[in-house]
Every structure is written in structure tokens, then in C-alpha cells.
Write an enzyme that holds these catalytic residues in place. Structure first.
Site, PDB file in Angstrom:
ATOM      1  N   ARG A 221       0.858  -1.180   0.000  1.00  0.00           N
ATOM      2  CA  ARG A 221       0.000   0.000   0.000  1.00  0.00           C
ATOM      3  C   ARG A 221       0.896   1.233   0.000  1.00  0.00           C
ATOM      4  O   ARG A 221       1.965   1.240   0.604  1.00  0.00           O
ATOM      5  CB  ARG A 221      -0.933   0.011   1.219  1.00  0.00           C
ATOM      6  CG  ARG A 221      -2.116  -0.940   1.111  1.00  0.00           C
ATOM      7  CD  ARG A 221      -3.074  -0.488   0.020  1.00  0.00           C
ATOM      8  NE  ARG A 221      -4.274  -1.313  -0.072  1.00  0.00           N
ATOM      9  CZ  ARG A 221      -4.417  -2.334  -0.897  1.00  0.00           C
ATOM     10  NH1 ARG A 221      -3.396  -2.692  -1.677  1.00  0.00           N
ATOM     11  NH2 ARG A 221      -5.544  -3.003  -0.955  1.00  0.00           N
ATOM     12  N   GLU A 249      -2.805   8.519  -3.840  1.00  0.00           N
ATOM     13  CA  GLU A 249      -3.253   7.694  -4.953  1.00  0.00           C
ATOM     14  C   GLU A 249      -4.721   7.972  -5.222  1.00  0.00           C
ATOM     15  O   GLU A 249      -5.526   7.942  -4.280  1.00  0.00           O
ATOM     16  CB  GLU A 249      -3.048   6.221  -4.605  1.00  0.00           C
ATOM     17  CG  GLU A 249      -3.200   5.276  -5.773  1.00  0.00           C
ATOM     18  CD  GLU A 249      -2.829   3.849  -5.427  1.00  0.00           C
ATOM     19  OE1 GLU A 249      -3.677   2.969  -5.650  1.00  0.00           O
ATOM     20  OE2 GLU A 249      -1.709   3.627  -4.929  1.00  0.00           O
ATOM     21  N   HIS A 268      -1.003   1.085  -9.822  1.00  0.00           N
ATOM     22  CA  HIS A 268      -1.731   0.121  -8.983  1.00  0.00           C
ATOM     23  C   HIS A 268      -2.457  -0.905  -9.858  1.00  0.00           C
ATOM     24  O   HIS A 268      -3.678  -1.079  -9.771  1.00  0.00           O
ATOM     25  CB  HIS A 268      -2.718   0.834  -8.058  1.00  0.00           C
ATOM     26  CG  HIS A 268      -3.060   0.034  -6.834  1.00  0.00           C
ATOM     27  ND1 HIS A 268      -3.492   0.609  -5.662  1.00  0.00           N
ATOM     28  CD2 HIS A 268      -3.047  -1.308  -6.595  1.00  0.00           C
ATOM     29  CE1 HIS A 268      -3.727  -0.324  -4.755  1.00  0.00           C
ATOM     30  NE2 HIS A 268      -3.469  -1.504  -5.307  1.00  0.00           N
TER      31      HIS A 268
END
Length: 306
Positions: A221, A249, A268
Site C-alpha cells: 500500500r 493515490e 496500482h
């Protein structure tokens, strides 16, 4: 008959043969909820935990995520609603992407691709992966799949988890040893979920302890890495970075991570392969069978400990 909601028509079509009352609901608003109790709500892929706020007060028995992560779910989901993550769906694909990032960075592929366009022909040496030491933080499903793929490259893999122990593969170091391990790492791979113990795990102090020119890879993460500290370390030429997850993000178009030399970014997408839906459908079929039989769901997450 069980009532099940799925977020899109593709999943509905793939599950249409099951003897359940199937609805399409993307959780955009409570207006889309079917009447009465819902046995299983399937979240949209990569939907933030806040999406689950729409379930507040509704008679929902269980929620199935299509992702591995579950950060902030406990803040939103009622404690009497079971929550399962998508263990078994993304681990292999994420490990595959991790190796792609490592190899691309260690063989300097981004610069070579750029020189394909500019016409340069620079036959320089690249760090490579053979004979290197990789410190792998995370020994869960993703971490193990990464380890399995690293071994054939003739590297030394040093595994790190929340607590030290020994398993069938040998020693696992505790995260409290990480600062002593990274000076010997050529590559640091972060494959851990986000929680109070992993937020900014890779901070300025840890990055300063790394070997000059070492590679930091994050597929866990974004906030596991302190972005400001990483930017400073890369700009100073102390480390390089290959990141599939970042903080913030999505990454703003003008963020300096995008243009800093020594940083390789992907948005991602480690789990996004065209075969992902097949694995999601297989998981959902199994979970629906469990519900029909009165059995617990697979991959339940204890949100009280999240």
C-alpha cells in the site's frame, strides 16, 4: 433462496446459472439495493472502504471484496456484517508484476526504452538481479508468491514479517530487525498490508540506512512508504524506486514522483490481468456454496484486529 448482489453485468452473466436471486448493484447509492435481506454483497473491484457506507442500516449478511486489502473497512462496516477478502485471486499476478518491476529497474529497461526512441545506443552495464540480496517484507500469500519467483534468479532472499520465527523454509526475521537488514540489501520489496505497524515503515531513517543505489519496490500500500522521504532519497541518488502503489493515490499528474529520475511507476495494476475475472468468479461460486450450506465464508477478515 440466497440473495446476492454483484457490481457489474459481467459477473452477473458469469453467475447466472446459480440458483440464487442475483442483482446488479454497484453500491453507488442505497436506491440500488434489492428489497429485503441480502446474503452477499460483492464490492466493485478496488472500491474504497467508504463505498460500504451505503450499507449502513441495511439487512446485509456478508460482504465479499474483490481485492486483498481491507484498510479502513472496520471504520465503515457494521460489526455484525461478515467481511471476506479476495485471498487466492491476486497473489500470483501481484508477484508476477513485482518481478517485472524488479527486473525492469535492475536491467535499466525504462532508459533503454527511451533510447529506442531517441536513437541512442549506449551499451552500459546494469545492476542485474543474479547474485543480489533481496529483503522481502511480507511472508503472506503475496510475499510467498514473490519469494517463489525470485528463487530461480539465483538471489538471496531475506524474509521479514511482523514477528521473528522459523518455518519450513528457514528463518523469518522480525520487522524490528529491518534497520539492521537493509544495509545489506540490493533490493527491498514491501508486500505488506497497511496498518498501524506498517504505515511509513520505509521512512527517512530506514532509507538512509540502505546501500547506495539499492532499489525500493512497493506493491503493498502506498503509505507503507513515506513519499517525501523517498523522493529526497531518490533525488540524492541514494536509492532507486519501483512502485505500483503510491501515496497519494491516484497520483496527481504534476506529482514529482512522475518525473524524478530513478523512479519507475505503474498505476496500482499488479492484480489487473485479463484472467482476474475467472479467479473472482471461482471464488464467488465457492462462497455462495458456503452460504447455501450454512458454512462460514472462506478468507474472513477479523476487522477487530485490522
Amino acid at each position: 433462496m440466497l440473495t446476492v448482489t454483484v457490481p457489474d453485468q459481467t459477473l452477473r452473466d458469469r453467475l447466472a446459472d446459480l440458483p440464487v436471486d442475483l442483482h446488479t448493484w454497484d453500491l453507488a447509492s442505497a436506491d440500488g439495493a434489492p428489497d429485503g435481506a441480502v446474503d452477499l454483497v460483492v464490492m466493485p473491484f478496488m472500491a474504497p472502504a467508504s463505498t460500504l457506507g451505503v450499507l449502513d442500516g441495511l439487512p446485509v449478511r456478508a460482504v465479499q471484496s474483490q481485492a486483498l486489502g481491507y484498510d479502513h473497512v472496520a471504520d465503515v462496516l457494521a460489526p455484525d456484517v461478515a467481511f471476506a477478502n479476495a485471498a487466492g485471486v491476486h497473489e500470483a499476478a501481484t508477484a508476477e508484476h513485482t518481478l517485472a518491476l524488479v527486473l525492469a529497474a535492475q536491467r535499466d529497461l525504462p532508459r533503454f526504452v527511451g533510447e529506442q526512441v531517441t536513437g541512442d545506443w549506449d551499451q552500459r552495464f546494469a545492476p542485474g538481479l543474479v547474485g543480489r540480496t533481496v529483503v522481502l517484507v511480507g511472508v503472506g500469500g503475496v510475499g510467498e508468491e514473490i519469494r517463489r519467483r525470485l528463487v530461480p534468479f539465483d538471489v538471496e532472499v531475506v524474509r521479514v514479517a511482523s514477528h521473528a520465527r522459523t518455518d519450513g523454509l528457514g528463518p523469518v526475521h522480525g520487522v524490528d530487525e529491518l534497520a539492521d537488514l537493509v544495509p545489506g540489501a540490493d533490493v527491498l520489496v514491501l508486500a505488506v498490508p497497511l496498518n498501524g505497524g506498517t504505515r511509513h515503515l520505509a521512512d527517512g531513517r530506514l532509507l538512509a540506512a540502505m546501500r547506495p543505489g539499492a532499489l525500493v519496490v512497493n506493491v503493498g500500500r502506498g503509505p507503507v512508504v513515506d513519499t517525501d522521504a523517498l523522493l529526497a532519497a531518490v533525488r540524492d541518488g541514494r536509492v532507486r524506486a519501483a512502485l505500483d502503489v503510491v501515496d497519494p493515490e491516484p497520483l496527481p499528474a504534476d506529482h514529482p514522483l512522475r518525473t524524478t529520475p530513478g523512479v519507475l511507476l505503474t498505476p496500482h495494476v499488479a492484480g489487473r490481468t485479463t484472467t482476474m475475472t475467472d479467479r473472482v468468479v471461482a471464488l464467488l461460486r465457492t462462497q455462495i456454496e458456503h452460504l447455501a450450506a450454512g458454512d462460514p465464508l472462506d478468507h474472513l477478515v477479523d476487522l477487530r484486529r485490522a
